[in-house]
Design a protein around this motif. Structure first.
Motif, PDB file in Angstrom:
ATOM      1  N   SER A 140      -8.948  -4.408  -2.258  1.00  0.00           N
ATOM      2  CA  SER A 140      -9.504  -4.132  -0.887  1.00  0.00           C
ATOM      3  C   SER A 140      -9.962  -5.454  -0.483  1.00  0.00           C
ATOM      4  O   SER A 140      -9.835  -5.922   0.700  1.00  0.00           O
TER       5      SER A 140
ATOM      6  N   ILE B 262       0.799  -1.194  -0.142  1.00  0.00           N
ATOM      7  CA  ILE B 262       0.068   0.018   0.075  1.00  0.00           C
ATOM      8  C   ILE B 262       0.963   1.433  -0.107  1.00  0.00           C
ATOM      9  O   ILE B 262       1.982   1.179   0.377  1.00  0.00           O
ATOM     10  N   GLN B 263       0.337   2.401  -0.267  1.00  0.00           N
ATOM     11  CA  GLN B 263       0.679   3.612  -0.193  1.00  0.00           C
ATOM     12  C   GLN B 263       1.380   3.914   1.244  1.00  0.00           C
ATOM     13  O   GLN B 263       0.616   3.676   2.165  1.00  0.00           O
TER      14      GLN B 263
ATOM     15  N   GLY C  73      -3.827   2.121  -3.075  1.00  0.00           N
ATOM     16  CA  GLY C  73      -3.023   2.410  -4.298  1.00  0.00           C
ATOM     17  C   GLY C  73      -3.594   1.662  -5.458  1.00  0.00           C
ATOM     18  O   GLY C  73      -4.718   0.975  -5.320  1.00  0.00           O
TER      19      GLY C  73
ATOM     20  N   LYS D 147      -3.432   4.640   1.861  1.00  0.00           N
ATOM     21  CA  LYS D 147      -4.198   4.558   0.856  1.00  0.00           C
ATOM     22  C   LYS D 147      -3.942   2.945   0.186  1.00  0.00           C
ATOM     23  O   LYS D 147      -2.772   2.909   0.114  1.00  0.00           O
TER      24      LYS D 147
ATOM     25  N   THR E  97       0.580   6.590   2.704  1.00  0.00           N
ATOM     26  CA  THR E  97      -0.193   7.415   3.400  1.00  0.00           C
ATOM     27  C   THR E  97      -1.506   6.473   3.977  1.00  0.00           C
ATOM     28  O   THR E  97      -2.312   6.818   4.730  1.00  0.00           O
TER      29      THR E  97
ATOM     30  N   GLU F 243      -8.876  -1.358  -7.407  1.00  0.00           N
ATOM     31  CA  GLU F 243      -8.778  -0.924  -5.989  1.00  0.00           C
ATOM     32  C   GLU F 243      -9.863  -2.032  -4.996  1.00  0.00           C
ATOM     33  O   GLU F 243      -9.681  -2.209  -4.092  1.00  0.00           O
TER      34      GLU F 243
END
Length: 83
Positions: free
Chosen positions: A70, A53-54, A60, A58, A56, A66
């Motif tokens: 998820s 993942i990023q 990505g 998120k 942050t 996505e």
């Protein structure tokens, strides 16, 4: 190959970041190259690129979207895959 080997060391139900993967292969400034290597993974579920993942938090990008990323990460975190 080093990036894919690093991906294989991420346990099911865990995630890592592009920068952590870059550092783990001895190339701490190579986050973009890590992303390129992950994006070129031809066997995405066997080489678990969905676990990155990023920084942050998120999710990505993911080749299949996505929403699917998820779902896979959530399934693994819920104990759907034991490694």
């Amino acid at each position: 190959m080093k990036v894919w080997e690093a991906l294989l060391r991420i346990p099911a139900g865990a995630v890592s970041t592009y920068s952590h993967i870059a550092s783990s292969i001895g190339q701490p400034k190579a986050q973009r190259a890590v992303g390129t290597a992950i994006g070129s993974n031809p066997v995405a579920f066997l080489i678990p690129c969905h676990r990155v993942i990023q920084s942050t938090g998120k999710l990505g990008g993911y080749h299949w979207g996505e929403t699917r990323k998820s779902a896979i990460v959530g399934w693994e975190m819920a104990g759907g895959l034991k490694s």
